[in-house]
Scaffold this active site. Structure first.
Site, PDB file in Angstrom:
ATOM      1  N   ASP A   7       0.882  -1.154   0.000  1.00 16.08           N
ATOM      2  CA  ASP A   7       0.000   0.000   0.000  1.00 16.08           C
ATOM      3  C   ASP A   7       0.929   1.214   0.000  1.00 16.08           C
ATOM      4  OD1 ASP A   7      -2.249   1.657   0.219  1.00 16.08           O
ATOM      5  OD2 ASP A   7      -2.146   1.639   2.399  1.00 16.08           O
ATOM      6  N   GLU A  43      -1.213  -1.144  -4.788  1.00 17.13           N
ATOM      7  CA  GLU A  43      -2.465  -0.418  -4.964  1.00 17.13           C
ATOM      8  C   GLU A  43      -2.294   0.645  -6.035  1.00 17.13           C
ATOM      9  OE1 GLU A  43      -5.390   0.473  -1.749  1.00 17.13           O
ATOM     10  OE2 GLU A  43      -4.693   2.518  -2.132  1.00 17.13           O
ATOM     11  N   ASP A  48      -2.686   1.085   7.038  1.00 16.55           N
ATOM     12  CA  ASP A  48      -1.801   0.804   5.900  1.00 16.55           C
ATOM     13  C   ASP A  48      -1.314  -0.649   5.917  1.00 16.55           C
ATOM     14  OD1 ASP A  48      -1.207   3.862   5.052  1.00 16.55           O
ATOM     15  OD2 ASP A  48      -1.127   3.629   7.230  1.00 16.55           O
TER      16      ASP A  48
END
Length: 194
Positions: A7, A68, A141
């Site tokens: 992420d 992501e 996260d």
């Protein structure tokens, strides 16, 4: 299959390794958050993210890296930093010859919770449950990095089947066009014969 889920972010970059087994079984191997000081210059922050990713790639030997995909956000500066961190991750993977898959936030949410509009708390709850963790990964996260790994494990077989079907369809289309072209040449050749 072993997936390194990332992420991306400059202040906090979630990073996790998830193993996939038969069916939809998943197992957390490791999870952490790479932090860089907001007052440091951009190059130093990107270097810190790159170094951490390189370390994780070396230690955990993943088969694929799932990152992501950045969408435009209200804060352009944040979106730019996130995109730059994601680029550093993709570069580190490419240097090792590892495939990189980008997943949108809604794909990740849908894969893990069943809804592409799930909030962070729902994602964290489902990640904790799916991986059988004793406690929820913090901060968000970390949970998002785990969710990326799970998402890729569950979506990769479908993507592979879809790519295979598209390749078969393209080959059939090519063959059909070749037959039509040959039939056209034959028909044109008969029309000019005395």
């Amino acid at each position: 299959m072993r997936v390194l889920g990332v992420d991306p972010g400059l202040t906090r970059c979630g990073i996790a390794v998830v193993d996939g087994g038969t069916g939809r079984t998943v197992r957390c191997v490791a999870v952490d958050v790479v932090r860089t000081p907001p007052d440091a210059d951009l190059a130093s922050r990107l270097l810190a993210v790159a170094d951490a990713v390189e370390d994780w790639l070396e230690r955990h030997q993943p088969d694929v890296v799932a990152v992501e995909r950045v969408f435009s956000q209200y804060n352009v500066r944040t979106a730019m930093g996130t995109a730059q961190a994601g680029g550093v991750v993709a570069l580190a993977a490419a240097r090792r010859g590892l495939p990189v898959a980008f997943h949108t936030p809604s794909e990740v949410k849908a894969a893990v919770t069943g809804s592409g509009r799930a909030d962070k708390a729902q994602v964290t709850t489902m990640v904790t449950r799916l991986l059988g963790l004793d406690s929820a990964p913090r901060p968000a996260d970390a949970a998002d990095a785990l969710a990326l790994g799970i998402c890729h494990l569950w979506r990769a077989p479908m993507r592979a089947r879809l790519a295979e079907a598209e390749a078969r369809a393209a080959e059939l289309t090519r063959r059909h066009r070749a037959r039509l072209a040959e039939a056209g040449r034959r028909a044109a050749g008969k029309g000019t014969t005395p």
